[in-house]
Scaffold this motif. Structure first.
Motif, PDB file in Angstrom:
ATOM      1  N   UNK A 183       0.962  -1.325  -0.009  1.00  0.00           N
ATOM      2  CA  UNK A 183       0.088   0.081   0.006  1.00  0.00           C
ATOM      3  C   UNK A 183       0.796   1.096   0.110  1.00  0.00           C
ATOM      4  N   UNK A 184       1.950   1.329   0.612  1.00  0.00           N
ATOM      5  CA  UNK A 184       3.001   2.422   0.981  1.00  0.00           C
ATOM      6  C   UNK A 184       3.665   2.777  -0.395  1.00  0.00           C
ATOM      7  N   UNK A 185       3.907   1.536  -0.920  1.00  0.00           N
ATOM      8  CA  UNK A 185       4.448   1.779  -2.524  1.00  0.00           C
ATOM      9  C   UNK A 185       3.949   2.567  -3.447  1.00  0.00           C
ATOM     10  N   UNK A 186       2.524   1.782  -3.514  1.00  0.00           N
ATOM     11  CA  UNK A 186       1.578   2.359  -4.306  1.00  0.00           C
ATOM     12  C   UNK A 186       1.240   3.830  -4.274  1.00  0.00           C
ATOM     13  N   UNK A 187       0.953   3.988  -2.956  1.00  0.00           N
ATOM     14  CA  UNK A 187       0.839   5.494  -2.398  1.00  0.00           C
ATOM     15  C   UNK A 187       1.798   6.436  -2.751  1.00  0.00           C
ATOM     16  N   UNK A 234       2.799   9.893   3.425  1.00  0.00           N
ATOM     17  CA  UNK A 234       3.709   9.969   4.576  1.00  0.00           C
ATOM     18  C   UNK A 234       3.544   8.255   4.932  1.00  0.00           C
ATOM     19  N   UNK A 235       4.809   7.942   5.162  1.00  0.00           N
ATOM     20  CA  UNK A 235       4.981   6.513   5.696  1.00  0.00           C
ATOM     21  C   UNK A 235       5.649   6.691   7.039  1.00  0.00           C
ATOM     22  N   UNK A 236       5.024   6.079   8.027  1.00  0.00           N
ATOM     23  CA  UNK A 236       5.331   6.111   9.375  1.00  0.00           C
ATOM     24  C   UNK A 236       5.297   4.330  10.146  1.00  0.00           C
ATOM     25  N   UNK A 237       5.907   4.472  11.164  1.00  0.00           N
ATOM     26  CA  UNK A 237       6.129   3.076  11.606  1.00  0.00           C
ATOM     27  C   UNK A 237       7.350   2.996  12.479  1.00  0.00           C
ATOM     28  N   UNK A 296      10.613  -0.761   2.437  1.00  0.00           N
ATOM     29  CA  UNK A 296       9.594  -0.119   1.761  1.00  0.00           C
ATOM     30  C   UNK A 296      10.176   0.983   0.934  1.00  0.00           C
ATOM     31  N   UNK A 297      11.078   1.783   1.487  1.00  0.00           N
ATOM     32  CA  UNK A 297      11.666   3.086   1.114  1.00  0.00           C
ATOM     33  C   UNK A 297      12.579   2.392  -0.370  1.00  0.00           C
ATOM     34  N   UNK A 298      13.478   1.496  -0.027  1.00  0.00           N
ATOM     35  CA  UNK A 298      14.178   1.007  -0.888  1.00  0.00           C
ATOM     36  C   UNK A 298      13.449   0.613  -2.279  1.00  0.00           C
ATOM     37  N   UNK A 299      12.230  -0.077  -1.853  1.00  0.00           N
ATOM     38  CA  UNK A 299      11.332  -0.604  -3.029  1.00  0.00           C
ATOM     39  C   UNK A 299      10.944   0.514  -3.748  1.00  0.00           C
ATOM     40  N   UNK A 300      10.167   1.631  -2.914  1.00  0.00           N
ATOM     41  CA  UNK A 300       9.859   2.886  -3.972  1.00  0.00           C
ATOM     42  C   UNK A 300      10.962   3.344  -4.668  1.00  0.00           C
ATOM     43  N   UNK A 301      12.070   3.402  -4.094  1.00  0.00           N
ATOM     44  CA  UNK A 301      13.059   4.103  -4.951  1.00  0.00           C
ATOM     45  C   UNK A 301      13.457   3.006  -6.238  1.00  0.00           C
ATOM     46  N   UNK A 302      13.546   1.885  -5.872  1.00  0.00           N
ATOM     47  CA  UNK A 302      13.862   0.905  -7.029  1.00  0.00           C
ATOM     48  C   UNK A 302      12.792   1.097  -8.330  1.00  0.00           C
ATOM     49  N   UNK A 303      11.598   0.886  -7.751  1.00  0.00           N
ATOM     50  CA  UNK A 303      10.618   1.031  -8.911  1.00  0.00           C
ATOM     51  C   UNK A 303      10.662   2.462  -9.639  1.00  0.00           C
TER      52      UNK A 303
END
Length: 747
Positions: A347-351, A359-362, A371-378
């Motif tokens: 969900x975070x990646x899509x958002x 915003x991504x928190x946790x 998750x951040x690494x995945x977003x940057x890769x895509x």
């Protein structure tokens, strides 16, 4: 040498040989003085000598007394500096590093050449210094200029000493106003609080009193109200409710309420004074009248306006993700990274890739980093320009390691200039399709506003951080405001702790603390409690653990890998005291090692230090509050100290600037935000009772990558876990974002 000038008082003259102890806050100093009685005997003098430098000849007024342990001593009530008259005194004076360009060796050469008339030559015929072997015209000119400046500063200092201002502040006043210094101090003392770093209203008020400005002068009251507001921003508030500000003004200034109300009205009528505006009560009570300092009001309106602009724009600099086949994209990603995303991570990646602001928190161990690494890769797979930033050098380094791409501090990314203006802003936005900011809980209102202004319309902004940590050191609580219910910013909160993270005592205990459960302190390989109820003993034990026990057992370097994090600065287990003890243990004095005493601190090569104010004139793009480094050089001739920062930049400090640096063997938990260390040692004592809160302890524990050692009282630990911070900060960002404050509703 003593002559009675009044009953019981005496006057002595002598050369200040060394300072053995100085308390920065009170100015109390213990020093050894050579009164020239021969035989090498030095006299102990005590009292307020802050600002006097070794090598200076002093004329001291005070009283003789006796100490049961140290024998005869002289208590100084006030002092002035005088030029030395003997060859030995002149040599010592010049060799002390007071005059830039003259160190001990050159002092010897000059005195050998000119003898007793040395100081007259420097004063009246400085060009003659070229007669001295090894002194060229360049250095001669420099010495002449330094002597003149020293003389001018001395004049200002003599004037300021009468009003109790320390030397380092006198130097600053001189640097700011030069020849106009005395005139400003005499006629507009409240300007000092606004213009000169290190002078607050209280110092300016003391000066104003001694130059005869009346207690009920409107100028004084207005300066006091602005001071009360700026103090509240230091505590994290963007505004104060009007009735609270009036009450604080009356208490601070000791004047009538009516006068405070009138002066506040005058300030509100001044475009550069303050702004009054009705806002909803962040605590849930009836609406209140907020009073803002102008820059904070502008920043709130601007931040909310820019966020709305980003959220509402039709433009999209990453259109490829509008109609992407997510199963296929996430399958490709799993093949590349070797791991599958959990549902909330997906969900975070899509958002982040489809919405303009997210915003991504946790908490720790919940997969934020992956998750951040995945977003940057895509994003990079679709050829998007990705820019990565974090508020501190350490956090930026970590983000770069995680993503394999360059990351910088927010300050460097925006290229902040002297005065705080950024090279990138709305007129000249960053050339980026996706801007990712990690450790976003540290973004204060002013920095968040500068950052959001620089994001181009259509670009995506992703803020990543742990909202349960302490809010920013500066004013505001931006991350929490963006996550507020009813707001327009979409967010994902990661809550599931991954299996490998569950094996970490650090991660497990961080989550236990965050939910109000006491940490497990027995049977874990990476989380320990050394119980010690006595606060002073706990302080000593903290030092032993950090400097000796952890290095011996885990092979970690006490300077590079271990950080002591204290709940507060003061007290026997506070960061101030612990820094002194840790310095003795890790970087002790050595006979051949140069050192520089400044106020109550001593700087040595190898010291771990931190910057305590934003200074836009230092380094390539400024050096900012919280930057950490190690002292790599100390030049007594050039009066310069060099620090290698955690961004691998060599930064030079003049000796007169050393009050911008403090030791960082121990730092307060607030100052450690955004940094990670292999090991942290946390004194938790009943002496810090008022500060013990859950988010403080949680922030401290989450700074550790491998090891946490708590030192102190079980009772204090239980108090910290139990106490949820009640005080929300006064900010209207969430109310403005959700539309509860009509735009333009300003009085």
């Amino acid at each position: 040498m003593g002559t009675d000038s009044a009953v019981g008082t005496a006057v002595i003259e002598g050369v200040l040989e060394r300072i053995t102890y100085a308390n920065e806050e009170s100015g109390y100093t213990v020093a050894r003085v050579d009164t020239g009685r021969g035989g090498g005997d030095l006299l102990t003098v005590v009292g307020s000598l802050l600002g006097a430098q070794p090598g200076e000849s002093l004329r001291m007024e005070g009283r003789w007394g006796s100490h049961p342990q140290f024998g005869k001593q002289f208590t100084v009530e006030n002092y002035s500096t005088v030029l030395p008259a003997t060859i030995q005194g002149i040599r010592r004076y010049l060799g002390s590093g007071l005059i830039k360009g003259i160190g001990p060796k050159i002092a010897d050469r000059i005195v050998e050449h000119f003898g007793v008339s040395t100081l007259d030559v420097i004063e009246d015929e400085p060009k003659r210094l070229v007669e001295v072997p090894g002194l060229g015209p360049k250095r001669t000119k420099m010495i002449g200029a330094a002597w003149e400046e020293q003389k001018a500063i001395k004049e200002v200092m003599i004037f300021l000493q009468g009003v109790g201002v320390s030397t380092s502040i006198a130097v600053r006043i001189y640097k700011k106003y030069a020849d106009a210094s005395i005139s400003v101090v005499r006629n507009q003392p409240y300007r000092l609080a606004a213009d000169v770093w290190g002078i607050g209203f209280l110092t300016a008020d003391k000066i104003a009193q001694s130059v005869g400005i009346p207690h009920d002068s409107p100028e004084r009251v207005k300066a006091g109200l602005q001071y009360a507001l700026s103090q509240s921003t230091d505590q994290g508030h963007c505004f104060l409710p009007e009735d609270r500000l009036i009450a604080e003004g009356v208490k601070l200034l000791q004047v009538d309420t009516g006068l405070v109300i009138d002066c506040l009205a005058e300030l509100a009528a001044d475009p550069e004074g303050v702004v009054r505006e009705p806002v909803p009560d962040p605590q849930g009570g009836p609406p209140l009248t907020a009073v803002y300092l102008v820059p904070f009001h502008r920043a709130e309106l601007s931040l909310v306006g820019q966020l709305r602009r980003l959220l509402q724009t039709e433009e999209d600099r990453m259109p490829a993700f509008r109609d992407v086949d997510w199963e296929k994209a996430l399958g490709w990603l799993a093949g590349k990274t070797g791991a599958t995303l959990a549902p909330e991570q997906r969900d975070a990646v899509k958002l982040a890739l489809t919405r303009r602001v997210a915003v991504l928190t946790g908490g720790p161990g919940c997969g934020k980093s992956f998750t951040v690494r995945s977003i940057v890769e895509l994003a990079r797979a679709k050829k998007a320009k990705v820019v990565l930033a974090a508020p501190t050098g350490r956090a930026a380094k970590r983000l770069a390691e995680l993503t394999g791409a360059d990351a910088s501090t927010v300050h460097r990314l925006l290229e902040l200039k002297p005065g705080g203006d950024a090279a990138y802003d709305r007129e000249r936005p960053l050339d980026a399709d996706l801007v990712v900011v990690d450790e976003a809980s540290m973004l204060d209102l002013l920095l968040a506003n500068k950052l959001v202004k620089a994001v181009a319309p259509g670009a995506h902004l992703l803020l990543v951080g742990d909202v349960d940590q302490l809010p920013s050191v500066g004013a505001g609580e931006v991350l929490r405001d963006l996550l507020a219910e009813g707001g327009p910013v979409p967010a994902v909160r990661l809550t599931r702790i991954f299996r490998q993270a569950q094996q970490s005592g650090v991660v497990t205990n961080a989550h236990r603390i965050n939910t109000g459960l006491p940490p497990i302190t027995e049977g874990l390989p990476d989380f320990f409690l050394f119980a010690e109820e006595d606060t002073e003993e706990a302080g000593r034990l903290t030092v032993d653990v950090a400097a000796r026990r952890i290095p011996a057992r885990f092979g970690l370097d006490p300077r590079r890998d271990i950080q002591v994090l204290a709940p507060m600065h003061r007290g026997p287990a506070g960061a101030g005291t612990l820094n002194g003890l840790l310095q003795q243990a890790i970087t002790p004095a050595r006979p051949q090692l140069p050192e520089k005493r400044f106020g109550g601190r001593v700087f040595r090569v190898g010291d771990k230090v931190t910057q305590i104010r934003n200074n836009y004139d230092k380094g390539a793009n400024g050096v900012f509050n919280g930057t950490v480094g190690v002292v790599t050089g100390l030049d007594l001739d050039e009066q310069r100290l060099t620090v290698r920062t955690d961004e691998d930049e060599e930064v030079a400090y003049e000796f007169s600037e050393l009050d911008e640096l403090v030791h960082a063997y121990a730092v307060t938990i607030h100052r450690s935000q955004g940094s990670e260390y292999p090991a942290v040692v946390i004194p938790v004592t009943t002496g810090a009772w008022m500060m013990l809160q859950r988010n403080l302890l949680y922030t401290a524990v989450t700074r550790a990558k491998k090891l946490v050692v708590l030192v102190g009282s079980r009772k204090a630990l239980a108090q910290a876990v139990r106490t949820v911070s009640a005080g929300r900060r006064y900010t209207a960002v969430a109310a403005r974002l959700s539309g509860r404050i009509p735009v333009g509703n300003i009085t």
